[in-house]
Design a protein around this motif. Structure first.
Motif, short mmCIF file in Angstrom:
data_model
loop_
_atom_site.label_atom_id
_atom_site.label_comp_id
_atom_site.label_asym_id
_atom_site.label_seq_id
_atom_site.Cartn_x
_atom_site.Cartn_y
_atom_site.Cartn_z
N GLY A 22 -45.92 -24.63 -68.48
CA GLY A 22 -46.06 -25.86 -68.32
C GLY A 22 -46.02 -26.64 -69.52
N ARG A 23 -45.99 -26.05 -70.57
CA ARG A 23 -45.62 -26.76 -71.71
C ARG A 23 -43.95 -27.14 -71.79
NH1 ARG A 23 -50.07 -24.93 -75.76
NH2 ARG A 23 -51.59 -26.31 -75.42
N PHE A 24 -43.06 -26.18 -71.43
CA PHE A 24 -41.86 -26.62 -71.41
C PHE A 24 -41.40 -27.34 -70.41
CE2 PHE A 24 -41.34 -22.53 -74.06
CZ PHE A 24 -40.84 -23.03 -75.22
N LEU A 25 -42.17 -27.46 -69.29
CA LEU A 25 -41.69 -28.42 -68.14
C LEU A 25 -42.54 -29.84 -68.46
CD1 LEU A 25 -41.84 -26.12 -65.16
CD2 LEU A 25 -39.66 -27.19 -66.40
N GLY A 26 -43.28 -29.72 -69.53
CA GLY A 26 -44.53 -30.67 -69.59
C GLY A 26 -43.85 -32.14 -69.80
N ASP A 27 -42.99 -32.43 -70.76
CA ASP A 27 -42.19 -33.61 -70.76
C ASP A 27 -41.52 -34.19 -69.51
OD1 ASP A 27 -42.81 -33.80 -73.54
OD2 ASP A 27 -41.13 -32.34 -73.88
N VAL A 28 -40.82 -33.49 -68.75
CA VAL A 28 -40.36 -33.99 -67.54
C VAL A 28 -41.49 -34.44 -66.58
CG1 VAL A 28 -38.97 -33.18 -65.58
CG2 VAL A 28 -38.14 -32.45 -67.66
N ILE A 29 -42.47 -33.55 -66.54
CA ILE A 29 -43.68 -33.86 -65.64
C ILE A 29 -44.45 -34.97 -66.14
CG2 ILE A 29 -45.82 -32.98 -64.94
CD1 ILE A 29 -44.95 -30.33 -65.11
N VAL A 30 -44.57 -35.19 -67.24
CA VAL A 30 -45.50 -36.42 -68.01
C VAL A 30 -44.49 -37.60 -67.80
CG1 VAL A 30 -46.38 -37.57 -70.18
CG2 VAL A 30 -46.90 -35.04 -69.45
N ASP A 31 -43.00 -37.78 -67.72
CA ASP A 31 -42.42 -38.45 -67.92
C ASP A 31 -42.36 -39.14 -66.29
OD1 ASP A 31 -41.57 -38.93 -70.43
OD2 ASP A 31 -39.71 -37.73 -70.19
N ARG A 32 -42.62 -38.31 -65.46
CA ARG A 32 -42.56 -38.76 -63.94
C ARG A 32 -43.78 -39.10 -63.45
NH1 ARG A 32 -42.65 -40.41 -59.71
NH2 ARG A 32 -42.00 -39.84 -57.82
N PHE A 33 -44.93 -38.38 -63.74
CA PHE A 33 -46.35 -38.92 -63.54
C PHE A 33 -47.25 -39.44 -64.41
CE2 PHE A 33 -44.59 -35.30 -61.00
CZ PHE A 33 -44.63 -35.82 -59.72
N GLY A 34 -47.13 -39.57 -65.61
CA GLY A 34 -47.98 -40.03 -66.44
C GLY A 34 -48.97 -38.81 -67.14
N ILE A 56 -61.47 -34.42 -66.49
CA ILE A 56 -61.43 -35.64 -65.52
C ILE A 56 -62.11 -36.69 -66.07
CG2 ILE A 56 -61.60 -36.32 -63.04
CD1 ILE A 56 -61.19 -33.47 -62.20
N ALA A 57 -63.39 -36.48 -66.26
CA ALA A 57 -64.15 -37.52 -66.88
C ALA A 57 -63.54 -38.46 -68.17
CB ALA A 57 -65.78 -37.01 -67.15
N PHE A 58 -62.79 -37.99 -68.92
CA PHE A 58 -62.49 -38.50 -70.12
C PHE A 58 -60.97 -38.85 -69.75
CE2 PHE A 58 -65.85 -36.49 -72.12
CZ PHE A 58 -66.50 -37.43 -72.91
N SER A 59 -60.26 -38.54 -68.85
CA SER A 59 -59.01 -38.88 -68.62
C SER A 59 -58.40 -39.96 -68.53
CB SER A 59 -58.40 -37.89 -67.36
OG SER A 59 -59.11 -38.45 -66.26
N GLY A 60 -59.31 -41.11 -68.44
CA GLY A 60 -58.90 -42.38 -68.24
C GLY A 60 -58.43 -43.02 -69.53
N VAL A 61 -58.39 -42.36 -70.62
CA VAL A 61 -58.08 -42.79 -71.97
C VAL A 61 -56.68 -42.41 -72.18
CG1 VAL A 61 -58.57 -40.69 -73.23
CG2 VAL A 61 -58.69 -42.96 -74.39
N LEU A 62 -56.09 -41.47 -71.29
CA LEU A 62 -54.64 -41.19 -71.30
C LEU A 62 -53.79 -42.27 -70.75
CD1 LEU A 62 -54.90 -37.22 -70.60
CD2 LEU A 62 -54.49 -38.44 -72.67
N SER A 63 -52.58 -42.11 -71.09
CA SER A 63 -51.61 -43.15 -70.58
C SER A 63 -51.25 -43.13 -69.12
CB SER A 63 -50.25 -43.13 -71.32
OG SER A 63 -50.66 -43.40 -72.71
N PRO A 64 -51.03 -43.96 -68.39
CA PRO A 64 -50.52 -43.83 -66.86
C PRO A 64 -49.35 -43.78 -66.90
CG PRO A 64 -51.46 -46.13 -67.33
CD PRO A 64 -51.56 -45.29 -68.63
N ARG A 65 -48.45 -43.72 -65.79
CA ARG A 65 -47.09 -43.78 -65.91
C ARG A 65 -46.32 -45.01 -66.21
NH1 ARG A 65 -42.90 -43.62 -61.79
NH2 ARG A 65 -44.53 -43.94 -60.36
#
Length: 443
Positions: free
Chosen positions: A298-310, A414-423
């Motif tokens: 998940g971490r080695f693929l994480g940059d691609v996934i986060v770039d796509r979905f945020g 999930i409760a705190f996830s709103g502080v993270l960046s959207p895509r």
């Protein structure tokens, strides 16, 4: 390339990433090595926990308390990380305290009493906390030189090291290697490699890349942009605006639950397999390996996934996956479903630490090094609080039912996830005014 003259429909221009400087490429491998060693050194101990518990004669509650006391050292030592980095630099701090951590791990292997074990874990966690903050801080320096996201790959190397360490520990347990011999070999190997990595890290002050980015002005979709403080005046705590402090606390909440999820696999996975099923020592260690192996992917693929979905959507989807996997494992416990459940938990929280550290290090209104230090410190609350909690529950209602806290951790994420960046929408690449076509740019 510009095909406007030969095609009626212009394709989207290819965005090429500029080659990072040679010193940044070398530093990336050096920082990745520290992450790898940090993951491997302690993780090699985890499959030997059942042997330590049996040798010392500990109950689940006593063992959970010893493991929970250890991270108190991390909470205390983490308070000094920013000061140490200002004096020594992030590179020297990371290498020095990784070497101290590997030394303290030898004391864990040779523990002969509850007090000895708790004190050794206290020292190990303190050294690890400072290493963790310093290597992430230096990793952010390198990321700014790359001008694109590479933080997930660092944590991928940590997980790869954790898997390797877990496999080595499980194999050593199966072969009956004495605990002291495994600890001594780990100190010599991991300590030597850590010291050797220092010469390849970045030189100069830790704020150098921030200053260069500010001087150069904004860049498109750069992971290294440093936004201005929107509220430079008003009350400040530890140099932070109140808004920034609130965001830091929310990020700390996410990493607390992520750390608690990891700890459940690290501390209790082997014991759960051993107590619930008739398995070999090597197979008992596979619960930890399943969690860390999935987290590595998940971490080695994480940059691609986060770039796509945020970061936000990725965190929420991962939390749901973790909850579903562990619900299956605990509702229908078999060796296969338990390994699958821990794997889902590992994949589910894979990107949370990189995301939390990145956001904390780039927050407006937070002095350099302070955000990443505070978030790293808060993350260790999960490592302090959860082992005694799970241990007490295990003695009261069995370990199987105690591990139902893991789906609860997912709800907290999930409760705190709103502080993270959207895509974010991809920025247009800069134009070459001479040719009228896009120049090389990071995505």
């Amino acid at each position: 390339m510009n095909d406007h003259a030969t095609s009626p429909v212009s394709p989207r221009p290819t965005r090429r990433r500029p080659a990072p400087p040679a010193d940044a490429r070398r530093a990336r491998w050096a920082v990745s090595l520290i992450f790898l060693l940090n993951g491997a050194s302690f993780s090699a101990i985890l499959p030997r926990y059942p042997e330590l518990v049996e040798r010392i004669g500990l109950t689940n509650t006593a063992f959970g308390l010893a493991v929970g006391i250890g991270p108190v050292g991390g909470l205390l030592a983490g308070l000094f990380a920013a000061t140490l980095m200002r004096r020594l630099g992030s590179a020297r701090t990371a290498v020095l305290f990784q070497t101290i951590a590997s030394t303290s791990h030898l004391l864990v292997y040779t523990s002969a009493s509850w007090t000895w074990l708790a004190a050794a874990l206290l020292l190990a966690a303190g050294a690890d906390a400072i290493t963790d903050i310093a290597m992430n801080a230096h990793g952010m320096r390198v990321e700014r030189r790359y001008r694109r996201s590479i933080m997930n790959s660092y944590h991928g190397w940590w997980s790869l090291g954790a898997v390797a360490g877990g496999l080595l520990g499980a194999a050593a347990a199966q072969l009956g290697v004495p605990l002291w011999a495994q600890g001594l070999a780990g100190l010599l190997l991991f300590g030597t490699l850590a010291v050797g990595s220092l010469r390849f890290m970045l030189t100069g002050h830790d704020t150098l890349e921030r200053e260069e980015l500010l001087a150069a002005g904004p860049s498109p979709a750069s992971a290294g942009e440093v936004p201005a403080d929107p509220a430079p005046g008003g009350l400040r705590i530890a140099g932070m605006s109140l808004r920034a402090l609130g965001l830091i606390l929310a990020l700390g909440g996410i990493l607390t639950f992520a750390g608690a999820t990891e700890d459940a696999g690290n501390t209790w996975g082997a014991l759960f397999m051993k107590d619930t099923f008739t398995v070999t020592p090597f197979m008992a260690g596979m619960a930890f390996v399943a969690l860390q192996g999935a987290q590595t992917g998940g971490r080695f693929l994480g940059d691609v996934i986060v770039d796509r979905f945020g970061d936000r959507a990725t965190a929420r989807a991962g939390a749901l996956l973790s909850a579903a996997g562990m619900t299956l494992a605990l509702s229908v416990p078999t060796p296969a479903t338990v390994l699958l459940g821990f794997a889902c938990a590992g994949w589910g929280v894979a990107t949370l630490f990189p995301a939390g550290f990145r956001v904390a290090d780039e927050l407006p209104g937070v002095p350099p090094g302070v955000g990443i230090t505070v978030v790293g410190w808060l993350a260790r609350v999960g490592f302090v609080a959860t082992p005694p909690l799970v241990g007490a529950l295990a003695d009261a209602v069995t370990l199987r039912y105690a591990l139902w806290v893991m789906p609860v951790y997912a709800l907290g994420i999930i409760a705190f996830s709103g502080v993270l960046s959207p895509r974010l929408p991809a920025a247009d690449p800069p134009q070459d005014p001479a040719a009228g076509s896009p120049s090389a740019s990071e995505t």
